[in-house]
Design a protein around this motif. Sequence first.
Motif, short mmCIF file in Angstrom:
data_model
loop_
_atom_site.label_atom_id
_atom_site.label_comp_id
_atom_site.label_asym_id
_atom_site.label_seq_id
_atom_site.Cartn_x
_atom_site.Cartn_y
_atom_site.Cartn_z
N THR A 52 -4.38 4.39 8.04
CA THR A 52 -4.31 3.46 7.00
C THR A 52 -3.47 2.43 7.63
O THR A 52 -3.92 1.45 7.57
CB THR A 52 -3.87 4.42 5.53
N TRP A 53 -2.37 2.83 8.50
CA TRP A 53 -1.40 2.11 8.97
C TRP A 53 -2.18 1.06 9.75
O TRP A 53 -2.35 -0.10 10.22
CB TRP A 53 -0.86 3.22 9.73
N ARG A 54 -3.21 1.68 10.38
CA ARG A 54 -3.78 0.97 11.59
C ARG A 54 -4.96 -0.30 10.78
O ARG A 54 -5.30 -1.12 11.92
CB ARG A 54 -4.82 2.10 12.73
N PRO A 77 -4.33 -3.74 7.89
CA PRO A 77 -4.71 -5.11 8.15
C PRO A 77 -5.94 -5.76 8.10
O PRO A 77 -5.96 -7.24 7.59
CB PRO A 77 -3.73 -5.70 9.42
N THR A 78 -6.14 -5.65 8.20
CA THR A 78 -7.89 -5.39 8.04
C THR A 78 -8.98 -5.81 7.17
O THR A 78 -9.87 -5.80 7.30
CB THR A 78 -8.91 -5.69 10.01
N MET A 136 0.76 -0.82 -0.49
CA MET A 136 -0.27 0.14 0.15
C MET A 136 0.67 1.68 -0.05
O MET A 136 0.52 2.04 -0.49
CB MET A 136 -0.82 0.16 1.03
N LEU A 137 1.78 1.55 0.88
CA LEU A 137 2.70 2.36 1.07
C LEU A 137 3.23 2.12 -0.48
O LEU A 137 3.38 4.07 -0.96
CB LEU A 137 3.68 2.30 1.87
N ALA A 189 -9.57 -3.73 -1.88
CA ALA A 189 -10.54 -2.61 -2.62
C ALA A 189 -10.10 -1.64 -1.70
O ALA A 189 -10.40 -0.20 -1.91
CB ALA A 189 -12.10 -2.93 -2.76
N GLY A 190 -11.08 -1.87 -0.27
CA GLY A 190 -10.59 -0.66 0.52
C GLY A 190 -9.12 -0.03 0.77
O GLY A 190 -8.88 0.70 1.00
N ARG A 191 -7.86 -1.43 0.37
CA ARG A 191 -6.24 -0.89 1.05
C ARG A 191 -6.41 -0.33 0.09
O ARG A 191 -5.55 0.57 -0.38
CB ARG A 191 -5.92 -2.27 0.85
#
Length: 154
Positions: A73-75, A78-79, A1-2, A83-85
Amino acid sequence: MLAAALILTAADLALKTLAEHQLTSTPGPRLLGLIELRLTYNTGMAFSLGAALPHGIIVAGTGLLTAAVAAYTWRTAPTTPLAGRIGQAGVLGGALANLIDRGRDGKVTDYLHTGWWPTFNLADAVIVCGAALLVLTTVRQPAPTPDKDPARWT
């Protein structure tokens, strides 16, 4: 993601530089189908809100908002479904690009104009699309079920 967010940031900053160079060397708008290339600068936040505020306040506010997006985003990454990421990467990449652009000279370079919407840039479009994707992902995601294990309640 980053990595995706940084690629979007770099692409936006490169396009802003190219648009600024091309549109100042031969002034005037250029029509590209439904979108017109038109160079403008936004000294405020979204839709030029707060344009009369001092540059430092706008940069600090934008920086705090970008940091909040990065922390969220960081927090939650993982869950969050894929698509959300992708949406989170878009929002973070666009916010970071506009923050960097604003930090350089106190204004954000805008160059895309539709005729019915304020002039915007790639970062703005990516933020809006990313936020929409994130909202759609959140709405479609089933609600978490409460933990039934009494040992976790203590």
